[in-house]
Design an enzyme around this catalytic site. Structure first.
Site, mmCIF file in Angstrom:
data_model
loop_
_atom_site.group_PDB
_atom_site.id
_atom_site.type_symbol
_atom_site.label_atom_id
_atom_site.label_comp_id
_atom_site.label_asym_id
_atom_site.label_seq_id
_atom_site.Cartn_x
_atom_site.Cartn_y
_atom_site.Cartn_z
ATOM 1 C CG ASP A 433 -1.995 0.951 1.280
ATOM 2 O OD1 ASP A 433 -2.406 1.375 0.192
ATOM 3 O OD2 ASP A 433 -2.483 1.306 2.371
ATOM 4 C CD GLU A 436 -0.086 5.633 -3.780
ATOM 5 O OE1 GLU A 436 0.287 5.813 -2.610
ATOM 6 O OE2 GLU A 436 -0.736 4.648 -4.135
ATOM 7 C CG ASP A 570 -7.996 4.012 0.622
ATOM 8 O OD1 ASP A 570 -7.905 2.780 0.672
ATOM 9 O OD2 ASP A 570 -7.118 4.773 1.044
#
Ligand SMILES: *[C@@H]1O[C@H](CO)[C@@H](O)[C@H](O)[C@H]1NC(C)=O
Ligand SMILES: *[C@@H]1O[C@H](CO)[C@@H](O)[C@H](O)[C@H]1NC(C)=O
Ligand SMILES: *[C@@H]1O[C@H](CO)[C@@H](O)[C@H](O)[C@H]1NC(C)=O
Ligand SMILES: *[C@@H]1O[C@H](CO)[C@@H](O)[C@H](O)[C@H]1NC(C)=O
Ligand SMILES: *[C@@H]1O[C@H](CO)[C@@H](O)[C@H](O)[C@H]1NC(C)=O
Ligand SMILES: *[C@@H]1O[C@H](CO)[C@@H](O)[C@H](O)[C@H]1NC(C)=O
Ligand SMILES: CC(=O)N[C@H]1CO[C@H](CO)[C@@H](O)[C@@H]1O
Length: 880
Positions: A433, A436, A570
């Site tokens: 997760d 980025e 999300d």
């Protein structure tokens, strides 16, 4: 998981100050002022040179306006490579070779070096000398697919602009990752690509970056990839597509397959970027997760509740809750003591179930934390622009360092951490997760204060946050806007892309931070998560050699599908998010990330019974199927409501029954490249009714799904393609092309099987292992001429290397079912049931013996059973 509540998003937006003279505006507004129409452009300098692989054209700058948003580069090279019969490569690059290129394999493309030009390509390349422009046409119908004639070409160190003309109502699919409709707005829209941690806002940049599209024009398809990892805005305007890119080169690939089908474009695209990962069978089972399980007994309780409620559960998950103060590779000694976690995985394994947890890239810089000191000693963390000081951002555990996936020691580092951790609890898979990468502060906010515990910005009063942000910004600015030896303004490039977070370094690593070889983060930002997926996949392979890897990643780039699957982030527990989850999954299929799905029942905000029932039914059919919830929300495991439990049992019974079909589709995604889920327009490109359809879709080419995505709706006005379509539950035929209202009570998801298909099936059980232990069945759905065909791929279901596989083609015609193909796998289970829809029979002859055929009153099919047909050699049976 998400870190913003919507109030905080509002605070964030108040920071989005936009400089008025710049062409990009706040997210949601298209201001495509094409100042560059006055651009000088380029001309061919001297003669075109024929090369072994195609053509080389030296370009020089014309007289005219330059330096729009950077330093104009006056000498360019155009290299045209006729790579294969359906793939053309056109690279427009600076002759000096200083601009950043996406690295070659393994991070980049999988293409072998082209040695000579394809001899009979399906396309042609045309160019004009002065100004230089080019066209790509399809040979079979002379259609112009890409055309820069009369459009500006700008090539500066920090700004590239190129426009192609397209039809006014071009049907464009792609340019992801984006939340919204599947067919892209072709009238006035901008898609911004800059990887970003944000909770799925509509039409804004988010986790992944795919500068690629497929266009469907008059029933034919072609595709395009701009292989560039820089931030960019892609404007889709009436009649044109304009790329505005803040670095790198214009590296275009064109996909022109014949026949020109959309599926063939995906196949051609994935030939280049890499095919989707081949999942082990267990990965296709049902997954349960949430952020906010308080302790291991609660997790164990969920496992037991699934069992008590007779709902299949294949894999139990834990979000960052299991960690000790949210540090990677640790366990909370009170709530998730390692001994108890290990006991749970052992129990799960004894029941043929699995366990997966999350790992973030950000490593706590707490000096007493060994994964940090080991990484520090190996020098693997990203640096500031002095190329010495470690970058210290902020993530869940406080101040953190970020592994540099380009560092020569990083694989060794990550192998050790991942292997040690996975071994300690016999973990089955990893979920990466925040890659980025996400950072909660701007710049290197932890420098010099690693042993303090920073507050999360969203817990601060707004005024304090404003002050803190100003401090971060001042510190970042003080380091300079670039890196030594590089004249670019990396912090504030002159062309401002439409980044929803504002300045490029907001909520991520600063663009001036350095990777190995002094490569600024500016150049590789969109590759960070992709690179992590590659390094992590390698690490997991060392932990369980020879076994297929379970890896799920949030950030992605072209080619990530060969390393990992993806969940769409999300999202919100709202009906519109249920709906757009379909487009999101279809987009991933097209980009070669077949193993994908959305958070079922929604992540942020409370779900409700009706929404969750509909989402469980749809989600049970996602290529990757996981219920996942955010922290602080009401529980949403399917057994929390009787209706949701029932909807789940019914839909998962369909999924598990179709497991051999699904697995065969994954094998096709892994070899051919086609999607496991497919938009209807990809299978019926000439049927205009499907151009914008993104609620109904197909699983492979044979199962039509017509889900309910509207609150209170109990039916759907479903479109049916040509041919006959049989209701999965009762066998009733619908003759297409037509539209028809299909009833769908709360626990029911309409499914139809294409007449002409043969689906290999199993009997659904509580685990994939138990399901696979049941005999095979075939569902033969006859078309209007009484024929059908289908395919079954068999291997051991979990190993990477498969020396012996079976690839069986089933054909049914004139009452005779025959199986031919490759039969190398020693399949133990037999074919024990054949059901036929579309014709009535009385008996069937198998190996010279006759068996009676009965009509099943529920499914409407004519069913033969009682035999055991060996799936290790060709056979045929005759129905009478
Ligand atoms: C972007 O950075 C500039 C320069 O520090 C600053 O003036 C501006 O407020 C920043 N914009 C946002 C949205 O933070
Ligand atoms: C892009 O198109 C969508 C769908 O038509 C629309 O909702 C959105 O506002 C558009 N975005 C911009 C930036 O115009
Ligand atoms: C497409 O390319 C293939 C391979 O060179 C060739 O056999 C075929 O004829 C081409 N098709 C068309 C319509 O050009
Ligand atoms: C685990 O968490 C649940 C839910 O918060 C709580 O009811 C239970 O008492 C906890 N159990 C232990 C052993 O801490
Ligand atoms: C660093 O880790 C130690 C040991 O777990 C802990 O006691 C300390 O509070 C941590 N420091 C910070 C700033 O989190
Ligand atoms: C669905 O029905 C409920 C209860 O009647 C109602 O409150 C709600 O507004 C309805 N929603 C829509 C979208 O019609
Ligand atoms: C962060 C964000 O964009 N959240 C959006 C999620 O969806 C809701 C409903 O569509 C929007 O109101 C939020 O802005």
């Amino acid at each position: 998981m998400a870190k913003y509540s919507s109030i905080l998003v509002a605070i964030l937006l108040s920071f989005t100050v936009v400089q008025a003279e710049l062409p990009a505006a706040a997210p949601g507004i298209v201001v495509d002022s094409s100042v560059s129409h006055h651009a000088a452009g380029y001309r061919v300098n001297g003669h075109a040179q024929k090369t072994k692989t195609g053509l080389h054209l030296p370009l020089v700058l014309n007289d005219g306006k330059k330096d729009f948003y950077g330093k104009t580069i006056s000498k360019l090279s155009v290299d045209v490579e006729y790579e294969t019969s359906d793939r053309l490569h056109v690279r427009i690059a600076d002759t000096a070779g200083k601009q950043y290129l996406v690295p070659d394999s393994p991070l980049g493309l999988v293409r072998p070096k082209t040695k000579k030009a394809a001899s009979h390509p399906n396309y042609s390349f045309h160019y004009t000398d002065k100004p230089f422009s080019f066209k790509v046409t399809r040979n079979s119908d002379k259609e112009v697919l890409f055309d820069t004639t009369g459009q500006p070409l700008v090539f500066e160190d920090q700004y590239l602009e190129l426009t192609t003309k397209v039809p006014d109502n071009a049907n464009l699919y792609g340019f992801g990752e984006v939340t919204g409709a599947y067919r892209r707005n072709n009238h006035a829209n901008v898609t911004t690509l800059w990887a970003r941690d944000v909770a799925d806002p509509f039409y804004q940049n988010q986790y992944g970056s795919h500068p690629a599209y497929t266009e469907i024009r008059d029933g034919k398809a072609h595709g395009n990839l701009l292989l560039n990892a820089h931030g960019m805005d892609i404007f889709t305007m009436t009649g044109r597509i304009t790329y505005k890119v803040i670095g790198g080169v214009l590296d275009f690939y064109f996909f022109v397959p014949e026949p020109a089908t959309p599926n063939a474009v995906v196949s051609s695209y994935t030939d280049l970027v890499g095919k989707s990962i081949m999942p082990a069978q267990w990965m296709l089972g049902w997954h349960q997760c949430r952020y906010g399980y308080h302790n291991i007994s609660e997790v164990d309780g969920v496992v037991e509740a699934y069992r008590d409620n007779k709902i299949p559960l294949e894999t139990m998950w834990t979000d960052i809750d299991y960690m000790d103060r949210t540090k990677d590779f640790t366990f909370d000694p009170i709530n998730f003591p390692i001994s108890k976690v290990k006991a749970l995985t052992s129990k799960l394994h004894s029941r043929k179930q699995r366990y997966v947890v999350m790992i973030d890239p950000a490593i706590s810089t707490n000096t007493s934390y060994e994964p940090y000191s080991r990484g520090h000693n190996l020098d693997v963390f990203m640096k500031l622009n002095d190329y010495k000081t470690e970058l210290q951002g902020q993530v869940w555990p406080g101040y953190t360092a970020f592994p540099d996936w380009w560092h020569p020691n990083v694989q060794k580092y990550w192998d050790y951490e991942v292997d040690t951790f996975m071994k300690s609890i016999e973990l089955d898979g990893v979920w990466i997760d925040m890659n980025e990468p996400s950072s909660f502060c701007l710049g290197s906010c932890g420098t010099g204060k690693r042993n303090e515990s920073p507050e999360f910005w969203w817990n601060l009063p707004a005024d304090d946050y404003v002050k803190l942000h100003a401090e971060w910004e001042a510190n970042l600015n003080a380091l300079g806007t670039g890196v030594p030896g590089d004249s670019r303004n990396l912090l504030y490039p002159p062309y401002v892309i439409n980044n929803g977070a504002g300045n490029l370094s907001e909520k991520t690593a600063p663009t001036t931070a350095l990777h190995y070889g002094k490569v600024p983060h500016y150049d590789v930002h969109n590759l960070y998560g992709h690179a992590e997926s590659h390094i992590t996949n390698n690490a997991i392979q060392k932990y369980r050699p020879g076994e297929r890897v379970f890896l799920l990643t949030r950030s992605q780039f072209p080619g990530t599908g060969k390393n990992a699957g993806h969940w769409t982030g999300d999202n919100y527990s709202q009906w519109n998010y249920l709906k757009v989850s379909i487009a999101a999954v279809l987009q991933m299929q097209q980009m070669g990330i077949a193993f994908s799905g959305s958070d079922i029942c929604g992540f942020n905000g409370d779900t409700n019974m009706q929404l969750c029932a509909r989402w469980q039914a749809l989600g049970s059919l996602y290529p990757f199927a996981r219920n996942h919830n955010g922290i602080g929300q009401i529980s949403q495991e399917p057994y929390r409501w009787p209706e949701v439990a029932e909807a789940t049992r019914l839909a998962l019974a369909a999924r598990y029954a179709m497991m051999p079909y699904l697995y065969t589709l994954f094998e096709e995604a892994n070899t051919v490249g086609t999607g496991v889920w497919r938009p209807l327009i990809f299978e019926y490109p000439k049927d205009d009714r499907f151009l914008a359809e993104d609620v109904q879709f197909l699983i492979g080419d044979s199962v039509l799904v017509s889900p309910i995505v509207v609150e209170n709706a109990t039916s759907i006005h479903a479109k049916f393609p040509t041919g006959v379509w049989y209701d999965w539950y009762n066998g009733k035929p619908v003759n297409g092309p037509t539209s028809k209202t299909i009833e769908a009570p709360l626990t029911h998801i309409p499914l139809h099987v294409r007449g002409g298909a043969i689906l290999p099936l199993k009997a659904p059980k509580m685990t994939i292992d138990a399901t696979y232990a049941t005999p095979y069945e075939l569902l033969v759905a006859l078309d209007n001429s009484g024929k059908a065909s289908g395919r079954l791929y068999i291997d051991d279901g979990h190993s990477i290397e498969q020396p012996k596989t079976s690839d069986i083609d089933f054909k049914f015609a004139k009452g005779k079912l025959s199986a031919s193909g490759k039969f190398h796998y020693h399949e133990q289970t037999k074919l024990e049931k054949i059901a036929v829809l579309g014709s009535s029979y009385k008996s069937v002859k198998v190996n010279g013996k006759s068996y009676s055929v009965r009509k099943d009153s529920t499914t409407g099919a004519y069913v033969a059973q009682g035999f055991k047909i060996d799936l290790t050699k060709p056979f045929s049976v005759e129905f009478h």
